[in-house]
Design an enzyme around this catalytic site. Structure first.
Site, mmCIF file in Angstrom:
data_model
loop_
_atom_site.group_PDB
_atom_site.id
_atom_site.type_symbol
_atom_site.label_atom_id
_atom_site.label_comp_id
_atom_site.label_asym_id
_atom_site.label_seq_id
_atom_site.Cartn_x
_atom_site.Cartn_y
_atom_site.Cartn_z
ATOM 1 C CG ASP A 74 -2.120 0.982 0.921
ATOM 2 O OD1 ASP A 74 -2.780 0.815 -0.120
ATOM 3 O OD2 ASP A 74 -2.370 1.889 1.725
ATOM 4 C CG HIS A 160 2.564 3.858 -11.767
ATOM 5 N ND1 HIS A 160 2.108 3.789 -10.479
ATOM 6 C CD2 HIS A 160 3.755 3.202 -11.769
ATOM 7 C CE1 HIS A 160 2.961 3.110 -9.731
ATOM 8 N NE2 HIS A 160 3.978 2.739 -10.493
#
Length: 201
Positions: A74, A160
């Protein structure tokens, strides 16, 4: 600290950019990587308010569905001028009815910094938490932080997420202007991964 002896690992992600980074980092160790997305697993709801909590949710869901050892990540960006936002909600800032749009998220971030009149440099940190979870429930946790600053307009076509507006400390180009191997050597995920590598048999 438990060693990782398995040569097949499931990565609990549906994010192709993240998967590509992790796959490249694993390749030198001879570990074959597949992802939850490639296996058609559903994405669990990330209901925790910490990176560790959300990584654990993803790891447990993938492990329970497959019985494989799982690596979950995460990550997100914390912006000092926004009191640490978006943080664990980084992906949420990109959500649209058509999917994730990180140009929307980057624009919102910069617009809110402008509205607050935050002075340059607009410092931020990319943060990554990796959890390696075995089928017996044992887990190892590794964290990595990459400090830097935000720039506008976005620059570069690599990477990204927030990569086009993040310039890491010690550099004058954004993550998105770097070759993947350059970014992978210094990124928040790379810093966490170097700690994870201590487990490789």
């Amino acid at each position: 600290m438990r060693k990782l002896t398995e040569k097949k690992l499931l990565v609990a992600t549906h994010n192709k950019g993240k998967l590509d980074e992790i796959r490249a980092m694993m390749a030198p160790h001879g570990i074959e990587v597949t992802s939850a997305g490639e296996m058609g697993l559903p994405e669990p709801a990330e209901t925790e308010d910490s990176f560790i909590g959300n990584a654990r949710i993803k790891a447990r869901a993938a492990m329970q569905a497959t019985g494989l050892p799982v690596l979950a990540d995460d990550s997100g960006i914390t912006v000092d001028g926004l009191d640490g936002a978006p943080g664990v909600y980084t992906a949420d800032w990109a959500e649209t009815p058509q999917g994730r749009d990180f140009m929307q998220a980057m624009t919102r971030t910069w617009t809110e910094l402008e509205a607050r009149g935050v002075a340059e440099p607009r410092t931020a940190q990319f943060r990554a938490t990796l959890i390696l979870l075995w089928p017996d429930g044992h887990e190892e946790i590794f964290e990595g932080v990459a400090p830097g600053r935000l720039v506008w307009p976005p620059r570069g076509v690599q990477g990204h997420g927030y990569d086009p507006i993040f310039v890491p400390d010690g550099h004058d180009v954004t993550y998105a202007e770097m070759l993947p191997e350059q970014k992978n050597a210094i990124s928040h995920r790379a810093r966490a991964f170097r700690k994870l590598e201590t487990l490789f048999a």
